[in-house]
Motif scaffolding. Structure first.
Motif, PDB file in Angstrom:
ATOM      1  N   GLU A   9       9.799  33.178 -43.446  1.00  0.00           N
ATOM      2  CA  GLU A   9      10.112  34.127 -44.748  1.00  0.00           C
ATOM      3  C   GLU A   9      11.170  34.759 -44.493  1.00  0.00           C
ATOM      4  N   GLU A  10      11.358  35.404 -43.411  1.00  0.00           N
ATOM      5  CA  GLU A  10      12.554  35.953 -43.058  1.00  0.00           C
ATOM      6  C   GLU A  10      13.929  35.024 -43.328  1.00  0.00           C
ATOM      7  N   LEU A  11      13.728  34.018 -42.607  1.00  0.00           N
ATOM      8  CA  LEU A  11      14.884  32.866 -42.721  1.00  0.00           C
ATOM      9  C   LEU A  11      15.326  32.529 -43.957  1.00  0.00           C
ATOM     10  N   LEU A  12      14.128  32.217 -44.753  1.00  0.00           N
ATOM     11  CA  LEU A  12      14.417  31.855 -46.281  1.00  0.00           C
ATOM     12  C   LEU A  12      15.140  32.908 -46.913  1.00  0.00           C
ATOM     13  N   ARG A  13      14.765  34.184 -46.689  1.00  0.00           N
ATOM     14  CA  ARG A  13      15.425  35.140 -47.256  1.00  0.00           C
ATOM     15  C   ARG A  13      16.915  35.031 -46.947  1.00  0.00           C
ATOM     16  N   PHE A  14      17.372  35.031 -45.711  1.00  0.00           N
ATOM     17  CA  PHE A  14      18.793  35.204 -45.300  1.00  0.00           C
ATOM     18  C   PHE A  14      19.535  33.996 -45.787  1.00  0.00           C
ATOM     19  N   LEU A  15      18.952  32.854 -46.019  1.00  0.00           N
ATOM     20  CA  LEU A  15      19.288  31.316 -46.495  1.00  0.00           C
ATOM     21  C   LEU A  15      19.557  31.472 -47.863  1.00  0.00           C
ATOM     22  N   GLU A  16      19.138  32.297 -48.645  1.00  0.00           N
ATOM     23  CA  GLU A  16      19.192  32.450 -50.124  1.00  0.00           C
ATOM     24  C   GLU A  16      20.817  32.429 -50.434  1.00  0.00           C
ATOM     25  N   ASN A  17      21.578  33.164 -49.529  1.00  0.00           N
ATOM     26  CA  ASN A  17      23.066  33.397 -50.026  1.00  0.00           C
ATOM     27  C   ASN A  17      23.607  33.355 -48.830  1.00  0.00           C
ATOM     28  N   GLU A  18      24.793  32.750 -48.794  1.00  0.00           N
ATOM     29  CA  GLU A  18      25.723  32.592 -47.571  1.00  0.00           C
ATOM     30  C   GLU A  18      26.206  34.187 -47.050  1.00  0.00           C
ATOM     31  N   GLU A  19      26.507  34.973 -47.918  1.00  0.00           N
ATOM     32  CA  GLU A  19      26.778  36.117 -47.569  1.00  0.00           C
ATOM     33  C   GLU A  19      25.725  36.812 -46.648  1.00  0.00           C
ATOM     34  N   ASN A  20      24.606  36.381 -46.594  1.00  0.00           N
ATOM     35  CA  ASN A  20      23.549  37.053 -45.643  1.00  0.00           C
ATOM     36  C   ASN A  20      23.736  36.333 -44.204  1.00  0.00           C
ATOM     37  N   TYR A  21      24.533  35.309 -44.108  1.00  0.00           N
ATOM     38  CA  TYR A  21      24.483  34.759 -42.846  1.00  0.00           C
ATOM     39  C   TYR A  21      24.867  35.701 -41.405  1.00  0.00           C
ATOM     40  N   PRO A  22      25.940  36.670 -41.691  1.00  0.00           N
ATOM     41  CA  PRO A  22      26.228  37.350 -40.557  1.00  0.00           C
ATOM     42  C   PRO A  22      25.071  38.186 -40.185  1.00  0.00           C
ATOM     43  N   GLU A  23      24.285  38.618 -41.230  1.00  0.00           N
ATOM     44  CA  GLU A  23      23.213  39.464 -40.982  1.00  0.00           C
ATOM     45  C   GLU A  23      22.081  38.565 -40.529  1.00  0.00           C
ATOM     46  N   MET A  24      22.010  37.585 -40.876  1.00  0.00           N
ATOM     47  CA  MET A  24      20.886  36.524 -40.172  1.00  0.00           C
ATOM     48  C   MET A  24      21.220  36.463 -38.584  1.00  0.00           C
ATOM     49  N   ILE A  25      22.359  36.195 -38.306  1.00  0.00           N
ATOM     50  CA  ILE A  25      22.690  36.036 -36.919  1.00  0.00           C
ATOM     51  C   ILE A  25      22.621  37.061 -35.926  1.00  0.00           C
ATOM     52  N   GLU A  26      22.716  38.390 -36.654  1.00  0.00           N
ATOM     53  CA  GLU A  26      22.471  39.786 -35.838  1.00  0.00           C
ATOM     54  C   GLU A  26      20.977  39.574 -35.585  1.00  0.00           C
ATOM     55  N   TRP A  27      20.129  39.371 -36.947  1.00  0.00           N
ATOM     56  CA  TRP A  27      18.777  39.372 -36.585  1.00  0.00           C
ATOM     57  C   TRP A  27      18.185  38.398 -35.531  1.00  0.00           C
ATOM     58  N   ILE A  28      18.855  37.255 -35.570  1.00  0.00           N
ATOM     59  CA  ILE A  28      18.306  36.339 -34.452  1.00  0.00           C
ATOM     60  C   ILE A  28      18.574  36.724 -33.106  1.00  0.00           C
ATOM     61  N   GLU A  29      19.875  37.529 -32.858  1.00  0.00           N
ATOM     62  CA  GLU A  29      20.348  37.882 -31.363  1.00  0.00           C
ATOM     63  C   GLU A  29      19.432  39.102 -31.058  1.00  0.00           C
ATOM     64  N   ASP A  30      18.600  39.964 -32.162  1.00  0.00           N
ATOM     65  CA  ASP A  30      18.101  41.112 -31.821  1.00  0.00           C
ATOM     66  C   ASP A  30      16.548  40.491 -31.647  1.00  0.00           C
ATOM     67  N   LEU A  31      16.031  39.138 -31.904  1.00  0.00           N
ATOM     68  CA  LEU A  31      14.780  38.681 -31.587  1.00  0.00           C
ATOM     69  C   LEU A  31      14.652  38.514 -30.106  1.00  0.00           C
ATOM     70  N   PRO A  32      13.367  38.663 -29.493  1.00  0.00           N
ATOM     71  CA  PRO A  32      13.416  38.332 -28.299  1.00  0.00           C
ATOM     72  C   PRO A  32      13.854  36.983 -27.832  1.00  0.00           C
ATOM     73  N   GLU A  33      14.612  36.992 -26.632  1.00  0.00           N
ATOM     74  CA  GLU A  33      15.311  35.685 -26.314  1.00  0.00           C
ATOM     75  C   GLU A  33      14.204  34.594 -26.345  1.00  0.00           C
ATOM     76  N   LEU A  34      13.244  34.411 -25.746  1.00  0.00           N
ATOM     77  CA  LEU A  34      12.455  33.183 -25.948  1.00  0.00           C
ATOM     78  C   LEU A  34      11.956  32.801 -27.455  1.00  0.00           C
ATOM     79  N   ASP A  35      11.945  33.800 -28.277  1.00  0.00           N
ATOM     80  CA  ASP A  35      11.748  33.253 -29.642  1.00  0.00           C
ATOM     81  C   ASP A  35      12.910  32.502 -30.620  1.00  0.00           C
ATOM     82  N   GLN A  36      14.222  32.955 -29.697  1.00  0.00           N
ATOM     83  CA  GLN A  36      15.419  32.340 -30.526  1.00  0.00           C
ATOM     84  C   GLN A  36      15.507  30.960 -30.633  1.00  0.00           C
ATOM     85  N   PRO A  37      15.093  29.998 -29.797  1.00  0.00           N
ATOM     86  CA  PRO A  37      15.162  28.653 -30.052  1.00  0.00           C
ATOM     87  C   PRO A  37      14.297  28.112 -31.050  1.00  0.00           C
TER      88      PRO A  37
END
Length: 152
Positions: A9-37
């Motif tokens: 759900e969160e990924l789909l929200r970020f992917l709605e608009n390319e302007e969200n991509y930098p925020e999505m990358i930050e969100w992924i980096e803030d996730l636990p490392e083992l969840d990122q892959p």
């Protein structure tokens, strides 16, 4: 998508608009490392599904680009976790030869400072170890706060 993860759900929200991509990358980096892959695998699946629905090659290209790096990324994370665990195990119940203590403490201090400055996610573990090394330095009579100035 049939096989949704807890991040879909969160990924789909970020992917709605390319302007969200930098925020999505930050969100992924803030996730636990083992969840990122897994998040990247989910993103790959989303892109492949979009390719199937739209026939647009761009979605497949994005999916393939992501897929090409996931295994290496995950392997790097696991290698780092193993290295950290092995490093920490070296200090459990350690007995140091008194003549070699100053040299050992100097080398340990260098490694600890480097890890604290370069890996913010490891700060908690490294601070525990730093406190042990500082205590050992004090006991050995070689403690100098100037040696720790980078992190104190």
């Amino acid at each position: 998508m049939n096989n949704q993860s807890k991040y879909t759900e969160e990924l789909l929200r970020f992917l709605e608009n390319e302007e969200n991509y930098p925020e999505m990358i930050e969100w992924i980096e803030d996730l636990p490392e083992l969840d990122q892959p897994d998040v990247f695998r989910e993103m790959e699946a989303i892109f492949k599904e979009r390719h199937l629905k739209t026939g647009e090659q761009d979605w497949l290209d994005k999916a393939n680009l992501i897929a090409s790096g996931i295994d290496d990324f995950e392997e790097e994370i696991l290698d780092n976790k193993l290295d950290k665990a092995l490093f920490m195990m070296q200090f459990d119940n350690i007995e140091i030869n008194p003549e070699q203590a100053p040299l050992f403490l100097i080398e340990a201090r260098k490694v600890i400072i480097k890890v604290i400055l370069s890996n913010p996610e490891d700060i908690k573990e490294m601070w525990k170890l730093a406190k042990k090394i500082i205590k050992l330095e004090k006991e050995a009579g070689i403690y100098d706060p100037a040696n720790w100035i980078e992190i104190l």
